[in-house]
Design an enzyme around this catalytic site. Sequence first.
Site, PDB file in Angstrom:
ATOM      1  N   ASP A  64       0.846  -1.201   0.000  1.00 56.21           N
ATOM      2  CA  ASP A  64       0.000   0.000   0.000  1.00 56.21           C
ATOM      3  C   ASP A  64       0.876   1.244   0.000  1.00 56.21           C
ATOM      4  O   ASP A  64       1.800   1.349   0.819  1.00 56.21           O
ATOM      5  CB  ASP A  64      -0.854   0.043   1.275  1.00 56.21           C
ATOM      6  N   LYS A 121      -8.104   0.586  -5.262  1.00 55.46           N
ATOM      7  CA  LYS A 121      -9.297   0.004  -4.650  1.00 55.46           C
ATOM      8  C   LYS A 121     -10.564   0.711  -5.094  1.00 55.46           C
ATOM      9  O   LYS A 121     -10.570   1.934  -5.271  1.00 55.46           O
ATOM     10  CB  LYS A 121      -9.199   0.128  -3.120  1.00 55.46           C
ATOM     11  N   GLY A 193      -5.369  -2.776   8.743  1.00 53.83           N
ATOM     12  CA  GLY A 193      -5.045  -1.646   9.608  1.00 53.83           C
ATOM     13  C   GLY A 193      -4.895  -2.009  11.071  1.00 53.83           C
ATOM     14  O   GLY A 193      -4.897  -1.133  11.925  1.00 53.83           O
ATOM     15  N   ARG A 205      -6.633 -20.693   6.931  1.00 53.01           N
ATOM     16  CA  ARG A 205      -6.900 -22.020   7.498  1.00 53.01           C
ATOM     17  C   ARG A 205      -8.283 -22.527   7.100  1.00 53.01           C
ATOM     18  O   ARG A 205      -8.460 -23.705   6.789  1.00 53.01           O
ATOM     19  CB  ARG A 205      -6.830 -21.955   9.027  1.00 53.01           C
ATOM     20  N   GLY A 254      -3.165  -7.318   8.162  1.00 53.49           N
ATOM     21  CA  GLY A 254      -2.507  -7.544   9.436  1.00 53.49           C
ATOM     22  C   GLY A 254      -1.060  -8.000   9.356  1.00 53.49           C
ATOM     23  O   GLY A 254      -0.453  -8.295  10.379  1.00 53.49           O
ATOM     24  N   SER A 276      -0.778  -1.184   5.973  1.00 54.11           N
ATOM     25  CA  SER A 276      -0.220  -0.195   6.900  1.00 54.11           C
ATOM     26  C   SER A 276       1.112  -0.657   7.471  1.00 54.11           C
ATOM     27  O   SER A 276       1.877   0.156   7.990  1.00 54.11           O
ATOM     28  CB  SER A 276      -1.221   0.018   8.030  1.00 54.11           C
TER      29      SER A 276
END
Lengths: 334, 263
Positions: A64, A121, A193, A205, A254, A276
């Site tokens: 990003d 996006k 984020g 998973r 994440g 981020s």
Amino acid sequence: MASTNDGASPALGATLTASNDSNAPGSTTPSRSTQNKEGVSSAVGTFGVKSGLAQMLKSGVIMDVINAEQARIAEEAGACAVMALERVPADIRAQGGVARMSDPKMIKEIVDAVTIPVMAKVRIGHFVEAQILQAIGIDYIDESEVLTPADEAHHIMKHNFRVPFVCGATSLGEALRRISEGAAMIRTKGEAGTGNIVEAVRHARAVNTEIKRISNMSEEELYAYAKEIQAPFHLLKETARLKRLPVVSFAAGGIATPADAALMMQLGCDGVFVGSGIFHSGDPARRARAIVQAVTHYQNPKILAEVSEDLGDAMVGLTINDDIKGGRLAKRGW
Amino acid sequence: MNKITVGVLALQGGFHEHLNTLAKLKVADSSAAYVTIVPQAVKTPEDLSLCDALIIPGGESTTIALLARLSGLLELLKEYEKPIWGTCAGAILLSRQVVGTKKGGQEVLAKMDVKVGRNGWGSQVESFEADLTVKGMKDESRPFKGVFIRAPVILSLLPTTPGQPPVEIVARLPDEITPSHESAPFSAVDALGICVPSTPGYLPTPPNEREVSAQPEDLRHLVALRQGNHLLTTFHPELTRDDRFHELFVREFVLPSLPEAKE
């Protein structure tokens, strides 16, 4: 996603290209093909070239960036593509408000600054934002839950576009619904984020477990299961045959460290998005390069240890619960 | 020479597709015996030392070059003398000159005397598929589907490096297919050149050679070139189920390069 990074099957187009419904809202110029008198044919915007670009991004890191300067840092650090957006997810979460497609001028500045593919996006269901991005020649569109959804029932009919799309998915059924609409690439919907990998791991998973289950099913069982998870039967059958999703599948949401990236690769993802996690860290250039190396050498703990050293502060993470500021984004999408 | 190891540079990009194709590939040597092909993912110098030849896959050339340097492979690849085939990003890495590099330029292996332009057709919305005729390919009359994704274009053939064989044409696009979109960064003028004479048997259309050299052609139509034991394709044979390009590489480039074959 499956236990091996075996690559999506070649020649996906035959199985996955649904017929174009040119009367559908949001239809623009779909793939065009020409055939001359000698029978020489060529075609642009086919599902083959859409999923093919995703195949070329594999084992890569998509970062990003919010301006040309960050895009250059990402390119120098070895990013295989950049995602142009006005605010990274951590800031969207902190600031609130409606998050929309970025200003085309800012996206074009990023396109001009780098030679690698540029993604951008659009809001879920906002096919006009997608038409705009296609018109300015963006390389890939992310129909993303990180932005505020524009439609609470429908996703974009992505087969109607020449530009390829990536979409998020938390389960096999959701992934196959997106592919059925024309997504040429899938990613997890880890909580963007947060700098917290737990949701991305859950999605990877979940998809892996479901693929293991269906790979032993008979055709009757596949019919029943397709109904249960609301997925098209032919895509479910193809997934069972391939023992992985039939398009390229990345991790997203994440990822903050080289170890996070390698974890997602070992769980069977084909590459990673980092939002981020890079430009909210202490030393973005160094961390970006380390994550790039971690994705290539994800099975080599010795190299992972070397690249994890001395990276400065990672982004500050958030615990994910129902009170999280900005809400749980992974629930967006239908 | 009944067993050969073909490496695929596995740093970033579509390397699994090449490895999968190689794993299923059947190639007969000159005595019509099948050769056992061992595919080898190459991420380290040790991996490279196992190989009889190398394929550099599609991906992002900037990323692959950086990772090659960080992995201690870049200098080894510059000195590598065994056959190399580069597809798309790999073709850029094999070229001596690149136009449209990232700011500050980018590292290449400079194995072939050609100048390429990156993303010569424009952005992804201009990516396309086209049928190609490839001389020397098995079952040659059946077209080979070329998948061009943000593909580079050949801009010119450079003077041959002393001691190197000339560049030969392996495949070209039909004349009708030309970059036309406004986002195509190189015009036909950038790519007007005179073709070097090609080895017979590799030219797709056996032409009157004088006519060809008298008529400058748009070199952007050249999509597969050979120079010695190096092969470049600006498209992606690994994205189709057709393994004839891999067969051609093993039969025409790898097998003749083995020590036993030279005796």
